[in-house]
Design a protein around this motif. Structure first.
Motif, short mmCIF file in Angstrom:
data_model
loop_
_atom_site.label_atom_id
_atom_site.label_comp_id
_atom_site.label_asym_id
_atom_site.label_seq_id
_atom_site.Cartn_x
_atom_site.Cartn_y
_atom_site.Cartn_z
N ASN A 44 -9.59 -19.24 7.98
CA ASN A 44 -8.79 -18.27 7.25
C ASN A 44 -9.71 -17.10 6.88
O ASN A 44 -10.64 -17.27 6.11
CB ASN A 44 -8.21 -18.93 5.99
N THR A 46 -8.48 -14.24 5.56
CA THR A 46 -7.73 -13.36 4.65
C THR A 46 -7.67 -13.90 3.23
O THR A 46 -6.86 -13.45 2.43
CB THR A 46 -6.29 -13.14 5.16
N ALA A 66 -2.23 -19.02 6.50
CA ALA A 66 -3.13 -18.07 7.15
C ALA A 66 -4.26 -18.74 7.92
O ALA A 66 -5.02 -18.07 8.61
CB ALA A 66 -3.70 -17.10 6.12
N GLN A 68 -5.96 -20.37 10.93
CA GLN A 68 -5.72 -20.25 12.37
C GLN A 68 -6.44 -21.38 13.10
O GLN A 68 -7.53 -21.78 12.70
CB GLN A 68 -6.23 -18.90 12.88
#
Length: 179
Positions: A44, A46, A66, A68
């Motif tokens: 993540n 973010t 968020a 991935q």
């Protein structure tokens, strides 16, 4: 009267010149699960983080959706089956740097961070070492620690128990600008 005036000047001066918290809007939080059958990594980039340089308080927050993964199916299983992201959309850490450095002095500092990690609706206290590199008004923070899925009531179905480690390696990296 002089004492009152002096106290007012000190209070106003403190409030006017108090340093703002350091904020990182692109904090990287990752986890890694390794088993003989499969390695799984979620990243993540973010997450957000803040450090109050006056008190040493730290905060990290990450939207679970968020994270991935290399395989889209892993991301779906992570959000739907394990993290239950609709019910628990955010993971967070609220803590404190126990031996905070002078944020105005360049250097590399190993500090102890202790606080509450809230994952999957379950809060647990963790203490870990972190590295703070302060140079030219930039702070780079990094930490690594281990989290047991069972400690946060994350259920791993018996069908895939050999694919997912019981203990996840968590890494956190954040960069802050000192104003």
């Amino acid at each position: 009267m002089k004492k009152l005036l002096l106290m007012a000047i000190v209070l106003i001066g403190t409030n006017c010149f108090a340093q703002k918290p350091l904020i990182s809007k692109n904090t990287n939080i990752s986890f890694f699960s390794s088993t003989p059958v499969e390695d799984i990594q979620g990243i993540n980039n973010t997450a957000i983080s803040a450090i109050d340089v006056n008190t040493g308080e730290v905060l990290f927050k990450a939207n679970n959706t968020a994270f991935q993964f290399k395989k889209k199916l892993m991301q779906e299983h992570f959000n739907e089956n394990y993290m239950e992201s609709e019910q628990y959309p955010v993971s967070s850490f609220n803590g404190k740097i126990m031996d905070k450095p002078d944020f105005n002095k360049d250097g590399t500092y190993t500090v102890t961070v202790s606080g509450t990690l809230n994952v999957h609706g379950v809060s647990k206290i963790y203490t870990t070492k972190a590295t703070l590199i302060i140079k030219d008004k930039i702070v780079k923070a990094s930490a690594a620690f281990k989290v047991k899925t069972a400690d946060h009531k994350i259920k791993i179905p018996s069908l895939v128990i050999t694919h997912i480690a019981e203990v996840m390696d968590i890494k956190v990296n954040a960069t802050y600008q000192i104003n």
